[in-house]
Enzyme design. Structure first.
Site, PDB file in Angstrom:
ATOM      1  CB  CYS A  99      -6.119   0.502   7.634  1.00 45.71           C
ATOM      2  SG  CYS A  99      -6.079   0.253   5.832  1.00 45.71           S
ATOM      3  CB  CYS A 127      -0.931  -0.009   1.210  1.00 46.99           C
ATOM      4  SG  CYS A 127      -2.044   1.410   1.281  1.00 46.99           S
TER       5      CYS A 127
END
Length: 364
Positions: A206, A109
């Site tokens: 997350c 990411c």
């Protein structure tokens, strides 16, 4: 009267949390022309999960980021990156587990989402640099940019940033790298960001705030549970020890939650996706002197053949082990000074020279 020249424009990634909010304060104090952006990458409710009380992407976090920007007097944008995140990060996360590998989605990411997309947005908004609230430092020496560990060893995030390119690093500012976490919280309090200062830490992954990656895999892979249920636990000689719930739901080194009792502790030593087997062994059989990694990214040096006395970390909280590292093309061969346990395919090996990041690769 001559005007004091204004510093360059910086695009700051803002999650609505403590670190990025204080990064804004520090950058403004240094005279930068600041623009804030919050990247929305995940929708917990529509994805079948539960939104966390704190963390990125929920409405409260977006509003908190916007309020900080408004109170400090700089513009703030929201980027909807949910589709790309699903395609690039979520799909990889699932496919890695189905291939009997254990991914670290933060590494991917950071490279494919945060830095690539932030730089694109920075260009659109005429920003020379981007900034994030990561705890690490960027150094430029010998025409190379590389990471150095953050001053706060308990918060250092250099491990998850090893895949950043020279272009990424050359245009990045990390304001928190020379601070302790306690100092950052105190700065927030001094600037009356009391709600922000009290926020808890965000989650390591997350999009899985409940830390139940198995439930996540089941929700996002229709029919997975039925397909993989009932495979065998076996020992290193192939003797069947019992039945498991499906190979993707186990990780190398796992001891708890196996449901196997043989009179002594057993650990997951190997996972065979093709045969739906989970191999269990005593801890000493998880030890190895070497690993191989690919998809290498180098920072401090343009290239090298063999380097001795390199500290190699094989997971985020790993203290590391000294090793000799040989690089051939896009691959690394790491030979450890002493055996290490639970080398896990899919995780990252990151090479350090003192506090400096040489580079890293994905363990295979």
């Amino acid at each position: 009267m001559n005007k004091k020249p204004q510093k360059e424009r910086v695009l700051l990634a803002m999650s609505g949390g403590l670190d990025s909010s204080v990064s804004a304060i520090l950058l403004l104090e240094q005279g930068y022309d600041l623009v804030g952006v919050t990247m929305v990458v995940w929708d917990y409710e529509s994805a079948g999960g539960v939104a966390p009380e704190s963390g990125c992407c929920n409405l409260e976090a977006i509003n908190d980021a916007r309020k900080v920007a408004v109170d400090l007097g700089f513009p703030h944008y929201v980027l909807d990156m949910r589709k790309k995140f699903e395609e690039k990060i979520i799909s990889n996360f699932i496919s890695e587990y189905l291939a009997a590998r254990t991914p670290n989605p933060c590494v991917l990411c950071n490279k494919l989402m945060k830095w690539d997309d932030l730089l694109q947005k920075a260009d659109e908004l005429n920003c020379k640099y981007i900034a994030t609230g990561h705890y690490a430092r960027i150094v430029s020496e010998n025409e190379r940019y590389f990471l150095r560990k953050g001053l706060d060893s308990n918060k250092d995030q250099s491990y998850v940033l090893w895949a950043l390119s020279q272009e990424h690093l050359s245009r990045t500012i990390l304001p928190l790298g020379t601070y302790e976490k306690s100092q950052i919280r105190e700065i927030a309090i001094q600037h009356k960001l009391l709600k922000i200062a009290k926020k808890s830490e965000s989650y390591e992954i997350c999009f899985i705030p409940d830390d139940d990656y198995r439930g996540f895999l089941k929700r996002h892979t229709p029919g997975l549970e039925e397909k993989v249920e009932g495979g065998n636990f076996v020992d290193t000689n192939g003797k069947v020890l019992g039945k498991h719930h499906g190979y993707p739901f186990y990780t190398i080194g796992q001891r708890k939650g196996l449901g196997i009792a043989v009179g002594h502790p057993l650990y997951v030593a190997r996972i065979d996706a093709e045969k739906n087997l989970v191999v269990l062994a005593e801890r000493e059989k998880l030890l190895t002197n070497e690993l191989y990694a690919d998809r290498v990214n180098l920072m401090k040096y343009d290239d090298f053949a063999t380097m001795d006395h390199i500290l190699c970390r094989i997971r985020y909280r790993d203290k590391g082990m000294m090793a000799t590292v040989t690089k051939t093309g896009d691959e690394l061969h790491v030979v450890f000074q002493d055996p290490v346990a639970a080398v896990t395919p899919g995780q990252s090996v990151v090479l350090y020279q003192g506090d400096d990041v040489i580079g890293g690769g994905f363990i295979r």
